[in-house]
Design an enzyme around this catalytic site. Structure first.
Site, PDB file in Angstrom:
ATOM      1  N   ASP A  62      -1.638   1.631   1.803  1.00  9.83           N
ATOM      2  CA  ASP A  62      -0.372   2.328   2.088  1.00  9.83           C
ATOM      3  C   ASP A  62       0.571   2.194   0.882  1.00  9.83           C
ATOM      4  O   ASP A  62       1.655   2.774   0.866  1.00  9.83           O
ATOM      5  CB  ASP A  62       0.271   1.841   3.395  1.00  9.83           C
ATOM      6  CG  ASP A  62       0.702   0.386   3.354  1.00  9.83           C
ATOM      7  OD1 ASP A  62       0.347  -0.320   2.390  1.00  9.83           O
ATOM      8  OD2 ASP A  62       1.391  -0.062   4.294  1.00  9.83           O
ATOM      9  N   SER A  63       0.126   1.474  -0.154  1.00  7.31           N
ATOM     10  CA  SER A  63       0.853   1.458  -1.432  1.00  7.31           C
ATOM     11  C   SER A  63       0.980   2.882  -1.975  1.00  7.31           C
ATOM     12  O   SER A  63       1.791   3.132  -2.865  1.00  7.31           O
ATOM     13  CB  SER A  63       0.140   0.559  -2.453  1.00  7.31           C
ATOM     14  OG  SER A  63      -1.234   0.878  -2.541  1.00  7.31           O
ATOM     15  N   ASP A  75      -6.116   1.397   5.125  1.00 11.98           N
ATOM     16  CA  ASP A  75      -5.028   0.436   5.295  1.00 11.98           C
ATOM     17  C   ASP A  75      -4.118   0.900   6.432  1.00 11.98           C
ATOM     18  O   ASP A  75      -3.567   2.008   6.379  1.00 11.98           O
ATOM     19  CB  ASP A  75      -4.239   0.391   3.979  1.00 11.98           C
ATOM     20  CG  ASP A  75      -3.393  -0.852   3.861  1.00 11.98           C
ATOM     21  OD1 ASP A  75      -3.612  -1.807   4.625  1.00 11.98           O
ATOM     22  OD2 ASP A  75      -2.519  -0.871   2.965  1.00 11.98           O
ATOM     23  N   LYS A 116      -7.805  -2.489   7.285  1.00  9.16           N
ATOM     24  CA  LYS A 116      -7.094  -3.709   6.898  1.00  9.16           C
ATOM     25  C   LYS A 116      -5.718  -3.690   7.541  1.00  9.16           C
ATOM     26  O   LYS A 116      -5.113  -2.618   7.656  1.00  9.16           O
ATOM     27  CB  LYS A 116      -6.959  -3.779   5.375  1.00  9.16           C
ATOM     28  CG  LYS A 116      -6.050  -4.912   4.887  1.00  9.16           C
ATOM     29  CD  LYS A 116      -5.983  -4.990   3.394  1.00  9.16           C
ATOM     30  CE  LYS A 116      -4.910  -4.148   2.766  1.00  9.16           C
ATOM     31  NZ  LYS A 116      -3.547  -4.383   3.252  1.00  9.16           N
ATOM     32  N   GLU A 138      -1.908  -6.231   7.980  1.00 11.17           N
ATOM     33  CA  GLU A 138      -1.166  -7.364   7.449  1.00 11.17           C
ATOM     34  C   GLU A 138      -0.791  -8.359   8.545  1.00 11.17           C
ATOM     35  O   GLU A 138      -0.387  -7.944   9.634  1.00 11.17           O
ATOM     36  CB  GLU A 138       0.109  -6.864   6.750  1.00 11.17           C
ATOM     37  CG  GLU A 138      -0.179  -5.948   5.575  1.00 11.17           C
ATOM     38  CD  GLU A 138       1.075  -5.459   4.859  1.00 11.17           C
ATOM     39  OE1 GLU A 138       2.191  -5.948   5.171  1.00 11.17           O
ATOM     40  OE2 GLU A 138       0.940  -4.588   3.984  1.00 11.17           O
ATOM     41  N   GLU A 181      -2.812 -12.027  -0.994  1.00  7.67           N
ATOM     42  CA  GLU A 181      -1.998 -11.358  -2.014  1.00  7.67           C
ATOM     43  C   GLU A 181      -0.932 -12.300  -2.539  1.00  7.67           C
ATOM     44  O   GLU A 181      -0.138 -12.854  -1.768  1.00  7.67           O
ATOM     45  CB  GLU A 181      -1.342 -10.085  -1.434  1.00  7.67           C
ATOM     46  CG  GLU A 181      -0.469  -9.401  -2.482  1.00  7.67           C
ATOM     47  CD  GLU A 181       0.047  -8.021  -2.079  1.00  7.67           C
ATOM     48  OE1 GLU A 181      -0.414  -7.461  -1.053  1.00  7.67           O
ATOM     49  OE2 GLU A 181       0.912  -7.508  -2.803  1.00  7.67           O
TER      50      GLU A 181
HETATM   51  O1  KIV Z   1      -1.396  -0.923   0.229  1.00  2.71           O
HETATM   52  C1  KIV Z   1      -2.020  -1.595  -0.578  1.00  2.71           C
HETATM   53  O2  KIV Z   1      -2.468  -1.135  -1.632  1.00  2.71           O
HETATM   54  C2  KIV Z   1      -2.215  -2.985  -0.240  1.00  2.71           C
HETATM   55  C3  KIV Z   1      -2.380  -3.920  -1.380  1.00  2.71           C
HETATM   56  C4  KIV Z   1      -1.049  -4.237  -1.937  1.00  2.71           C
HETATM   57  C5  KIV Z   1      -3.095  -5.125  -0.970  1.00  2.71           C
HETATM   58  O3  KIV Z   1      -2.161  -3.355   0.889  1.00  2.71           O
END
Ligand code: KIV
Length: 294
Positions: free
Chosen positions: A58-59, A97, A127, A129, A196
């Site tokens: 989600d970056s 993500d 994934k 958090e 991270e």
């Molecule tokens: O969104 C992303 O790219 C991530 C990384 C910062 C681990 O979750």
């Protein structure tokens, strides 16, 4: 070239990376190369290069869409970008993500959204958090048959709670909490954990204490593989560069030069040249002139 010679020079077909393969790589201490990716052409190149895992993070809210944080990213946005990546990838293990508020509200919503990554995009896993506080969600998604990677340390979706984008676990108490988080994630069935931005000795301790693969982003060498944000490593994100980034290419000045050159050539009528034109078959222009004669 004869078919025999051709078959001798062709690279053997690579088997797609799976969870058993990731576990095998851990056992044989073969570190996994892992990058974020958000689009089809870049995913094609990463796959060709042999990158073993791809995270559609989600970056992308920050690197691709220009938001100041990852929080505005929605499930629908993630589905669009993730499907572009999975359309390209044949080899790498692809992880979707889970964006902000796609798994925090209820276990049911979390399962539904994790399922969208698998059924609409064809990802290999998701994934999310959080450690201890997310164990019931990780367990529920895993029980629905979807592999889940846990993500602890600097968790960007809770940056406000953490006091900003900064390294975590730098004192004994907070480091201990990270260890408890990692053990809890393993307990409820996470297939792997991402650390991270945590001190290298803390990452090493976690790696020694859990059996599942532990990957790192800015967390030292004593883990089972390394993740990097693609825009950081190719010099395409200039807002800030974290300490742990190594730049392997600097594309911004190259692209800037190309765009400026194009702009100048259009202005000076140097582009296009005849080699860029389409031509008409012989005699057709004359015929056209007769046809349109007033
Ligand atoms: O969104 C992303 O790219 C991530 C990384 C910062 C681990 O979750």
């Amino acid at each position: 070239m004869s078919p025999k010679a051709q078959s001798q020079t062709q690279k053997p077909e690579r088997q797609k990376i799976t969870i058993p393969k990731l576990y095998e790589m851990k056992a044989s201490k073969d570190p996994v190369s892992w990058l974020t990716c958000y689009d089809y052409p870049t995913a094609l190149l990463m796959d060709r290069a042999g990158v073993e895992m791809i995270l559609v993070g989600d970056s992308l809210g920050m690197t691709m869409l220009g938001y100041p944080t990852t929080l505005p990213v929605t499930m629908d946005t993630m589905i669009t970008f993730t499907s572009a990546v999975t359309r390209a990838v044949k080899y790498a293990f692809v992880i979707g993500d889970m964006p902000y508020m796609s798994y925090q509200i209820s276990k049911e919503e979390a399962i539904r959204n994790a399922g969208r990554f698998m059924s609409e995009c064809g990802t290999d896993a998701v994934k999310l958090e959080g450690g201890v506080r997310m164990t019931s969600v990780v367990e529920a998604i895993t029980n629905a048959g979807i592999p889940v990677m846990g993500h602890i340390g600097l968790t960007p979706q809770s940056a406000s709670q953490l006091g900003g984008y900064k390294a975590q676990g730098r004192d004994a108490e907070t480091a201990k909490r990270l260890i408890v988080d990692a053990e809890a994630l393993e307990q409820v069935g996470a297939f792997a954990i991402l650390l991270e931005c945590i001190p290298a000795p803390v990452a090493k301790t976690i790696h020694e204490r859990v059996k599942i693969p532990v990957y790192g982003l800015g967390s030292g060498k004593d883990v089972d593989g390394q993740l990097m944000i693609v825009h950081d490593m190719i010099g395409m994100f200039e807002r800030f560069t974290p300490k742990f980034v190594k730049r392997y290419a600097n594309l911004s000045p190259i692209l800037l030069e190309a765009f400026s050159q194009y702009h100048k050539e259009v202005k000076r009528e140097k582009f296009p040249q005849p080699e860029h034109f389409y031509h008409m078959a012989e005699g057709e222009l004359e015929r056209l002139k007769r046809l349109i004669k007033p």
